[in-house]
Design a protein around this motif. Structure first.
Motif, PDB file in Angstrom:
ATOM      1  N   SER A 287       0.462  -1.344   0.021  1.00 17.98           N
ATOM      2  CA  SER A 287      -0.156  -0.017   0.061  1.00 17.98           C
ATOM      3  C   SER A 287       0.784   1.744  -0.358  1.00 17.98           C
ATOM      4  O   SER A 287      -0.175   2.353  -0.870  1.00 17.98           O
ATOM      5  CB  SER A 287      -0.664   0.130   1.169  1.00 17.98           C
ATOM      6  OG  SER A 287      -1.703  -1.138   1.274  1.00 17.98           O
TER       7      SER A 287
ATOM      8  N   GLU B 182      -7.365   1.009   0.077  1.00 18.65           N
ATOM      9  CA  GLU B 182      -7.692   0.186   0.616  1.00 18.65           C
ATOM     10  C   GLU B 182      -8.293  -0.150   2.264  1.00 18.65           C
ATOM     11  O   GLU B 182      -8.856  -0.657   2.416  1.00 18.65           O
ATOM     12  CB  GLU B 182      -6.138  -0.739   1.396  1.00 18.65           C
ATOM     13  CG  GLU B 182      -5.775  -0.199   2.546  1.00 18.65           C
ATOM     14  CD  GLU B 182      -4.082  -0.864   2.731  1.00 18.65           C
ATOM     15  OE1 GLU B 182      -4.412  -1.872   3.639  1.00 18.65           O
ATOM     16  OE2 GLU B 182      -3.455  -0.152   3.484  1.00 18.65           O
TER      17      GLU B 182
ATOM     18  N   ASP C  46      -5.873  -1.342  -4.488  1.00 20.86           N
ATOM     19  CA  ASP C  46      -5.227  -1.448  -3.340  1.00 20.86           C
ATOM     20  C   ASP C  46      -7.070  -2.402  -2.446  1.00 20.86           C
ATOM     21  O   ASP C  46      -7.725  -2.533  -2.171  1.00 20.86           O
ATOM     22  CB  ASP C  46      -4.907  -0.893  -2.756  1.00 20.86           C
ATOM     23  CG  ASP C  46      -4.164  -1.244  -1.065  1.00 20.86           C
ATOM     24  OD1 ASP C  46      -3.684  -2.672  -1.696  1.00 20.86           O
ATOM     25  OD2 ASP C  46      -3.011   0.079  -0.802  1.00 20.86           O
TER      26      ASP C  46
HETATM   27 MG    MG Z   1      -2.023  -2.781   2.387  1.00 26.97          MG
END
Ligand code: MG
Ligand code: ATP
Ligand code: ATP
Ligand code: ARA
Ligand code: MG
Lengths: 525, 304, 329, 329
Positions: free
Chosen positions: A293, A335, A422
């Protein structure tokens, strides 16, 4: 009949939505009862009723034969019900121990007994097998770690009924393993467990029985999970047949389109480079905290860079914030949906149009309401977003549908060149996953680069043309589709047990860890 | 004839002084049989709104103590626009260039003159106590953001200087707000900085300010025998202090007559509206120093 | 089909019902105000007259103008305490320039420029230097007030230029210019909020700044703009006030910020950002003005005015609360 | 096990490093203040003397007491504007009861009871009736101020009871009682915040009310308690003030609320709830008092004091900002 937990004709209506419509089923002590259903089917709503958060509009809830009318979460806790909610409910500024024991801290002479609290929690964490300091603040933890704290909190309640709402959606292998072991232990202790997930593999591994929901109604309860064929589950859930959910089709790849050169930042200390070809779907795999990420956020100008540059079609992408990346055609679905994705109190339409509207303004300032509405309607239909209308506040949608809205936000970009996702299918139902995979491939077929970060190994393997594996903030290997087997990828992702680093492209021999652990990996394809 | 209705607008309705003015204006209304509307006008904006409001109520005129004397032109215009007669009370209104507005009759005090009276009262007491001027420190509890406050305190200081106090003995204690606690804190620091003085005197814009200085002095053991504080106003706060069983550093207060201001201005305006008499262009009323010794008498003279 | 109908998220009837409900929620404040206005007209002598209504509007003209921009500021999850000081400073500065140069244009220009600079400074402090908005604007509030005192030496600056004074006084179609300017602000900022990308992005950064940034909103720049606009509009209000009261007063508009913020909150703007309705703000401003007006008409005692203002403020929000009752859970 | 170790987020070395960093972050404010204090002692004449330091502490005693409870209030994501009025009302009421009955006990009891009622009313309005905290406490601020004026007829209420007056005046170990009471408040509320369920639950409902509710915390009741305690402590501050100035003044402590809230925010309490440090609040209060004190010691002109106060406020938060720089983006 030893039905410890019983729902009888339970209904719940929200303005414009009938979330539950006369649902009845029973769950037994010493069993794990799975709940399945599309996004927005009403699973979480049912758990919120069980947890005393919502009052049902009709029907009864029986725990151990007793009818319960919870008026608050406190009542539910008192009745021996613990819930792990889909939206994590922690207090960011408090410590792990304080979160776990929230509302139940031990005291001595009226004052908190912190040493004891830390000890209790440390022991529990150790017993569970989670490596976390009890005095760490939740803000400083990764999402996966916060999720583990939530799980620990529920277990500490020592409840007879424990319900898990998509607990694995933000965990990766190691934590997932721990969770599974826990669930099995709790079952062995004779507790009644409810388990919601969109991952069929998990359900097969854990559940004894299951109930399937669609549109707020119960479709069927299977008393023996193992007897139900996968295809049956899927078609019961989504109301149609799905053969190969990944839908992978080989595409001709173009020339290198995106070049990432020597990126580093706060948590990515070593410069990292990679590139993506036109039409390529590049998967990123790694354990929790591997830095995937972070790397993508650097690429997207969301975090400050220490070094490096990004070239798109040979031109350097300006570094002045995400807006510059978007302008160049690079977009990112973050995410953490709740913190970084949705504008919670804005409508679905607003959430879809927030970025793309800049390209279609009257005089550079005024909105075109009609076109925005049309665009929203188009994507609501295309992605099968379940919402009463486009004006609905996005926070009132189910988690999976929120994810689809964010996806729509970026698919609406006409100049899309690089799509970074993500954990795109976190909390998404099988049918919708299939939709998203289809879209990923469509986008790729148009010559875009697609980067997919996922902690679900089968998913990464199922959709990617190539897989990059990260570990401890570094890219530690890269495998083309043909060589990307589960064992090969895991060998790269797991920390070395042997001194030597695994050769980058080799399908290295399985390490001790992979062999000994019952990794919850099963291919659907 | 139409029933007469007049407004009485004051800048600080919460201040006891203005409550008193209002009370006496009401007395006048009862005596003469007209209606009275009382409105507090803490700032220029509210003042204009209140004048418009009076017009909507069909009042024929108003008495005003404006929140700032420079609002004169605005008052004059608003009155003219609404066809109302106006008299100013307490503070004399001036125009943009600082000249008193001739068309608005006035009854009031001069801040500087009242201040001077404070200073003179203190000087007399210093002489009575036979203090050496060089040993006397003078605290000026200052709130210079308010022009009348500055005038009053400067008037007092000028009177002290005229009696031989050197400038170096004058200590400014700027208060952050106009309440007693702020005066206390400001005076406290002034005392800290200047431990060299044997005797102290204190002046301020009103009784509350001087009271703060007196309390701060007491906190350092400077009691009635080495402190002379003289306030302005003479209302309850002063009365409380002067009626304490033992004398305090609060020596007295220059009392001004709320009765005369409140009652007489209302009657003058009433007479003007009803065509009985045109009010005098300017009347300056005088204050009187009220101390423990003479308070009953002063109150009687001031009609309170 | 029976099943499908039961199943489908909403029946047509339910939908109309919901629409109606939504409509009621959206317009309950204006409706409530209309009812209040009617009742007051019937019961309070002199309330329903042209002079009084115009006077009422005039009395809230400054608050109204600034409430428009404060709404944007609150919607973006910020806060501005410096508006009162800015009103005073712009008025003082305008008056001084006017008296020195005799040029209305220069005076207005100077006032507005000062407002823009103050606003931009607030914006930079908050957006780029990440100072807490309360502290940042409290600091500018103090500094700007200090400047107003310093440049004017603590004295009101008189204005004798008739052209300037006439602005606050003159009327078009019976409506005073300040009221018209205020109305224009409501129209402009209503459009800005609802019909432009500027307004939408403002709401977005108030709702979730991080999400907005990741969605490509240039959060910092936008916040500076919001404060800058707020500064300019506030300075305009300050100049208009100076014209109305024929002087620039360094201690004018103390506590003004709280009035403006209250009007906004009364109108349903959330202090937590992300929510704003221009209509609500208008009603909030009108309620504040009406309460004051009626109390003066009824000659309510100054001390009881405090009490009444509190009671009415509470009554207004409690009524507003009723309609959203049971919305959650 | 090897795997677990490698996998864990932080190595031991990194952990120590982080601890040190955390320590610096936690104590930078106290350290900063110590440095400031030392510098001022060396450079400003009369600053470092017992009388001055005691005077400084006395000048912030009231703010300090109320800041302790305001901290709890802000930590729970609330807001209280009514404290200034409560100070005035409790003082006036106490003085009146004292003068009528001559009983110190009754006077103090009446004052504290009034504070408790005002606080509880705020709490009920906000927690149960869900009125926005800004509006609710603004309304009570107005109403309570009105009551203070009404019961006292707008006049200061004199106090001649020596026992009562002595309280504000007397000293123990050279420290005035009000300062000791304030110190006690810091100790008590520091313990309450950090060492009791009450304090942790307060932070929890401020940090995430939903999470707290789901964990069984009785959010509404807790909020009422917080306001009630705030009311009582504020009333106590009001009584002490009355004793110090030997009268109950209905217009005392105007603008007090902003001072208190600023001190808290300066001390790192977040307006968005969930964050509070008693140490920070103490420093915030001291900084506010020190600035005022030093400016008067240095004879800074009243108008420039505004400017300076603003500048110093900004400097303090900007410094505080530096340390968190780059932490997030
Ligand atoms: Mg991540
Ligand atoms: N508070 C609410 N107000 C209005 N609608 C709501 C609310 N909560 C849930 N809904 C709606 O109720 C339906 C059921 O939602 P729920 O969250 O139970 O779904 P779910 O089965 O958990 O889905 P997912 O798998 O995506 O988590 C959805 O259509 C959702 O939009
Ligand atoms: N805001 C933050 N504060 C502190 N540490 C952070 C923060 N964000 C990320 N990290 C750390 O940076 C490292 C990389 O995290 P990142 O989220 O990029 O990993 P990931 O591979 O995406 O895994 P995940 O599945 O957890 O998202 C981790 O050690 C993480 O703990
Ligand atoms: O403001 C003062 C008031 O306090 C009273 O003293 C009369 O004169 C006014 O100017
Ligand atoms: Mg769900």
């Amino acid at each position: 009949m030893n039905a410890y937990l019983q729902f009888d004709q339970v209904s719940k209506v929200f303005p414009g939505v009938k979330a539950l419509n006369g649902v009845s089923f029973a769950a037994h002590a010493g069993q794990v009862h799975g709940l399945l259903g599309e996004n927005g089917a009403g699973k979480s709503t049912l758990l919120k009723i069980l947890g005393g958060q919502y009052k049902p509009d009709g029907g009864r809830l029986l725990v151990n034969g007793q009818e319960c009318r919870f008026t608050s979460a406190k009542d539910a806790i008192a009745a021996g019900v613990a819930i792990i909610h889909q939206e994590l409910q922690y207090v960011p500024e408090l410590t792990v121990a304080e979160n776990v024991l929230l509302g139940r801290m031990p005291t001595r002479f009226g004052l908190l007994d912190k040493p004891r609290a830390y000890q209790i929690v440390a022991e529990k964490l150790a017993a569970i097998g989670v490596d976390l300091a009890p005095d760490a603040k939740l803000v400083d933890l990764s999402i996966a770690q916060r999720q583990m704290v939530e799980i620990c909190k529920a277990i500490m309640q020592d409840a007879q009924v424990i319900a898990f709402d998509e607990p694995t959606s933000s965990l990766s292998h190691r934590e997932t393993e721990i969770l599974f072991r826990l669930v099995k232990e709790l079952r062995a202790e004779g507790r009644t467990l409810i388990y919601i997930s969109h991952r069929l593999e998990e359900l097969y591994e854990l559940c004894d029985a299951c109930t399937i929901f669609r549109d707020g109604r119960k479709i069927v309860t299977h008393d023996v999970m193992a007897d139900v064929p996968r295809e049956r589950l899927i078609s019961d859930m989504v109301g149609r047949e799905l053969s190969d959910i990944y839908d992978y089709r080989a595409r001709p790849l173009g020339k290198e389109r995106l070049q990432v050169q020597g990126l580093s930042g706060q948590h990515i200390s070593q410069p990292q480079s990679f590139s993506v070809r036109a039409g390529e779907v590049l998967g990123f795999f790694g354990l929790v905290g591997a830095g995937r990420s972070e790397l993508m956020r650097l690429l997207y100008n969301a975090d400050a860079r220490k070094s490096g540059s990004v070239l798109l079609d040979g031109a350097v992408v300006p570094t002045s914030g995400p807006s510059a990346a978007i302008k160049a055609g690079i977009v990112l679905c973050p995410e953490d949906r709740k913190e970084q994705g949705i504008l919670a109190t804005a409508s679905v339409a607003e959430n879809i149009n927030i970025s793309v509207r800049r390209l279609d303004l009257l005089g550079g300032l005024f909105l075109r309401h009609q076109r925005e509405a049309a665009l929203a309607e188009e994507f609501i239909a295309r992605l099968r977003i379940k919402t009463p209308n486009r004006q609905q506040e996005i926070r009132l949608l189910s988690g999976g549908n929120q994810q689809k809205v964010i996806l729509a936000r970026w698919l609406a970009e006409p100049g899309l060149k690089v799509l970074i996702l993500d954990e795109p299918t976190r909390g998404i139902d099988v049918g919708a996953k299939n939709d998203i995979y289809r879209i990923i491939h469509e986008v790729a077929e148009q010559g875009c680069c697609v980067i997919v970060i996922s902690s679900e190994l089968p998913e990464v393997l199922g959709i990617s043309d190539r897989v990059i594996v990260m570990r401890e903030g570094q890219i530690c290997g890269e495998l083309p589709r043909e060589q990307a087997s589960e064992t090969a990828v895991l060998a790269l992702a797991l920390p070395d047990t042997a001194p030597a680093t695994a050769p980058a492209t080799a399908a290295a021999a399985p390490t001790e860890t992979t062999e000994s652990s019952a990794l919850p990996i099963r291919s659907i394809a | 004839a139409d029933a007469v209705k007049i407004g009485f607008l004051v800048k600080q309705a919460e201040e006891p002084w203005f409550q008193d003015e209002w009370r006496y204006a009401e007395q006048a209304a009862k005596d003469k049989g007209f209606a009275l509307v009382k409105i507090g006008v803490p700032n220029g904006e509210k003042m204009i709104a209140a004048i418009d409001n009076l017009a909507a109520q069909k009042a024929q005129g108003f008495v005003i103590c404006a929140p700032d004397v420079k609002l004169g032109t605005a008052v004059e215009r608003a009155a003219r626009r609404n066809n109302m007669k106006v008299i100013s009370v307490d503070d004399r209104l001036v125009d943009g260039s600082g000249k008193p507005i001739a068309s608005i009759p006035h009854m009031g005090i001069s801040g500087y003159a009242i201040g001077k009276q404070v200073g003179e009262g203190i000087v007399a007491e210093i002489k009575a106590r036979k203090w050496n001027m060089a040993e006397v420190g003078a605290i000026r509890v200052a709130y210079d953001q308010l022009p009348t406050a500055k005038e009053r305190t400067m008037g007092a200081i000028d009177a002290l200087k005229a009696a031989g106090l050197v400038a170096a003995n004058v200590i400014d204690a700027p208060q952050a707000k106009t309440d007693t606690e702020s005066a206390f804190n400001a005076a406290n620091i002034a005392l800290t900085k200047n431990a060299r003085f044997k005797y102290w005197v204190a002046v301020g814009l009103n009784d509350e300010a001087v009271l703060g200085a007196v309390r701060a002095a007491e906190g350092r053991g400077i009691k009635a025998d080495s402190m002379i504080g003289v306030g302005i106003g003479g209302a309850k706060a002063a009365e409380n202090e002067l009626n304490k069983p033992a004398a305090t550093g609060f020596f007295g207060s220059v009392m001004i007559s709320a009765k005369e201001h409140g009652y007489q201005t209302s009657v003058n305006l009433f007479n003007w509206i009803t065509g009985k008499a045109v009010p005098p262009a300017e009347v300056q009323t005088k204050g009187m120093l009220m101390t423990r010794a003479n308070q009953a008498e002063v109150r009687k003279q001031m009609g309170q | 089909m029976n099943v499908a109908q039961m199943n489908s998220a909403t029946t047509p009837a339910a939908q109309t019902n919901q629409r109606q409900r939504q409509w009621l929620v959206d317009y309950s404040m204006p409706l409530g105000y209309v009812v209040l206005f009617a009742v007051l007209s019937a019961t309070v002598e002199n309330f329903f007259s042209l002079t009084n209504v115009v006077g009422l509007m005039l009395s809230v003209a400054q608050i109204g103008m600034v409430a428009c921009t404060m709404m944007l500021c609150l919607a973006s999850r910020d806060f501005d305490l410096s508006v009162g000081s800015t009103i005073a400073f712009a008025g003082v500065l305008g008056a001084m320039v006017l008296e020195h140069t005799g040029s209305v244009l220069l005076a207005v220009g100077a006032g507005l420029a000062a407002g823009a600079i103050i606003g931009a400074a607030n914006g930079v402090l908050i957006a780029y230097l990440r100072v807490n908005a309360l502290i940042a604007t409290l600091a500018t509030m103090l500094m700007v007030r200090g400047l107003a005192f310093i440049v004017s030496k603590g004295q009101a600056v008189g204005i004798s230029n008739d052209a300037f004074i006439d602005f606050g006084d003159s009327r078009i179609f019976g409506l005073p210019l300040p009221v018209l300017v205020c109305a224009a602000c409501f129209v402009v900022f209503g459009i800005l909020l609802n019909q432009t990308i500027f307004g939408r992005n403002t709401l977005a950064i108030g709702g979730n700044p991080e999400a907005a940034r990741l969605a490509g909103v240039q959060v910092e720049r936008l916040r500076v703009w919001i404060f800058l606009i707020q500064g300019v509009v506030t300075a305009m209000a300050g100049l208009i006030l100076a014209s109305r009261i024929t002087s620039g007063q360094p201690n004018a508009a103390q506590g003004f910020e709280l009035d403006v913020i209250s009007a906004c909150v009364l109108g349903g703007v959330s202090l937590l950002g992300g929510k704003a309705r221009i209509f609500g703000v208008l009603i909030g401003v009108l309620i504040m003005g009406t309460v004051e007006n009626v109390m003066n008409l009824l000659d309510v005692d100054a001390f009881y005015q405090y009490l009444m203002r509190g009671v009415i403020l509470l009554a207004a929000v409690l009524l507003d609360q009723l309609k959203t009752r049971g919305e959650r859970r």
